[in-house]
Motif scaffolding. Structure first.
Motif, mmCIF file in Angstrom:
data_model
loop_
_atom_site.group_PDB
_atom_site.id
_atom_site.type_symbol
_atom_site.label_atom_id
_atom_site.label_comp_id
_atom_site.label_asym_id
_atom_site.label_seq_id
_atom_site.Cartn_x
_atom_site.Cartn_y
_atom_site.Cartn_z
ATOM 1 N N ARG A 38 0.840 -1.186 0.000
ATOM 2 C CA ARG A 38 0.000 0.000 0.000
ATOM 3 C C ARG A 38 0.884 1.248 0.000
ATOM 4 N NH1 ARG A 38 -2.504 -0.527 6.149
ATOM 5 N NH2 ARG A 38 -0.593 0.036 7.278
ATOM 6 N N GLN A 39 0.287 2.326 -0.451
ATOM 7 C CA GLN A 39 1.007 3.597 -0.482
ATOM 8 C C GLN A 39 0.047 4.718 -0.139
ATOM 9 O OE1 GLN A 39 3.212 4.360 -4.097
ATOM 10 N NE2 GLN A 39 4.571 5.750 -3.020
ATOM 11 N N ALA A 40 0.371 5.412 0.938
ATOM 12 C CA ALA A 40 -0.405 6.570 1.354
ATOM 13 C C ALA A 40 0.250 7.828 0.778
ATOM 14 C CB ALA A 40 -0.465 6.642 2.875
ATOM 15 N N GLY A 42 2.368 10.882 0.122
ATOM 16 C CA GLY A 42 3.587 11.374 0.738
ATOM 17 C C GLY A 42 4.423 10.320 1.419
ATOM 18 N N LYS A 43 4.030 9.058 1.313
ATOM 19 C CA LYS A 43 4.779 7.987 1.972
ATOM 20 C C LYS A 43 5.294 6.997 0.946
ATOM 21 C CE LYS A 43 2.493 8.217 6.475
ATOM 22 N NZ LYS A 43 1.868 7.416 7.557
ATOM 23 N N GLU A 44 6.267 6.191 1.364
ATOM 24 C CA GLU A 44 6.801 5.160 0.494
ATOM 25 C C GLU A 44 5.839 3.973 0.430
ATOM 26 O OE1 GLU A 44 11.597 5.955 1.156
ATOM 27 O OE2 GLU A 44 10.676 4.081 1.816
ATOM 28 N N ARG A 45 6.014 3.203 -0.634
ATOM 29 C CA ARG A 45 5.206 1.997 -0.769
ATOM 30 C C ARG A 45 5.593 1.020 0.345
ATOM 31 N NH1 ARG A 45 3.603 0.102 -6.684
ATOM 32 N NH2 ARG A 45 3.087 2.323 -6.582
ATOM 33 N N GLU A 46 4.580 0.483 1.019
ATOM 34 C CA GLU A 46 4.764 -0.331 2.214
ATOM 35 C C GLU A 46 4.348 -1.776 1.953
ATOM 36 O OE1 GLU A 46 2.983 -0.516 6.819
ATOM 37 O OE2 GLU A 46 2.062 0.761 5.304
ATOM 38 N N SER A 62 2.566 -4.300 11.081
ATOM 39 C CA SER A 62 1.474 -3.327 11.134
ATOM 40 C C SER A 62 0.109 -3.933 10.832
ATOM 41 C CB SER A 62 1.752 -2.169 10.172
ATOM 42 O OG SER A 62 1.882 -2.652 8.847
ATOM 43 N N GLU A 88 -5.515 4.926 9.746
ATOM 44 C CA GLU A 88 -4.160 4.894 9.184
ATOM 45 C C GLU A 88 -3.969 3.812 8.124
ATOM 46 O OE1 GLU A 88 -5.039 4.850 12.416
ATOM 47 O OE2 GLU A 88 -3.687 3.562 13.597
ATOM 48 N N ASP A 89 -4.966 2.984 7.902
ATOM 49 C CA ASP A 89 -4.915 2.023 6.804
ATOM 50 C C ASP A 89 -5.316 2.658 5.475
ATOM 51 O OD1 ASP A 89 -6.251 -0.437 9.051
ATOM 52 O OD2 ASP A 89 -4.166 -0.252 8.375
ATOM 53 N N ALA A 91 -5.102 4.224 2.116
ATOM 54 C CA ALA A 91 -4.006 4.216 1.133
ATOM 55 C C ALA A 91 -4.522 3.626 -0.170
ATOM 56 C CB ALA A 91 -2.832 3.382 1.637
#
Length: 121
Positions: A38-40, A42-46, A62, A88-89, A91
């Motif tokens: 997933r990617q939110a 401004g964040k890196e792909r997680e 997580s 926070e999930d 994305a």
């Protein structure tokens, strides 16, 4: 031509559940390890989870205990069941395929276009 298509995203309240699907147009689907990321903004792909050809699974801390990855080789489809969702999930969620046991997105060679998951608090 390899194609991965995610579906099942949407808007859900915190505490709710969603099931994502990833249908793969890919030869020998059962020879690939399938992963979810997933990617939110401004964040890196997680990395979230992967499932091997023999259905061994691995999860990021997580999501461990809340998300479950599975696959149906007869349908060329991978799934991500997401429970107890949190704000926070939120994305864009992607499925991907690789021949390596890996959590690094760089190891994955085929990617879907992503599906938006939004969790309202």
């Amino acid at each position: 031509q390899v194609q991965l298509v995610e579906s099942g995203g949407g808007l859900v309240q915190a505490g709710g559940s969603l099931r994502l699907s990833c249908e793969a147009s890919i030869r020998r689907f059962n020879s690939y390890i399938m992963g979810w990321f997933r990617q939110a903004p401004g964040k890196e792909r997680e990395f979230l989870a992967f499932i091997t050809q023999s259905s061994t699974t691995n999860y990021a801390d997580s999501v461990k205990g809340r998300f479950t990855i599975s696959r149906d080789n007869a349908k060329n489809t991978a799934y991500l069941q997401m429970n107890s969702l949190k704000a926070e999930d939120t994305a864009v969620y992607y499925c991907a395929a690789t021949r390596l046991v890996a959590t690094n997105p760089a190891a994955y060679i085929h990617w879907g276009q992503g599906t938006q998951v939004t969790v309202s608090s």
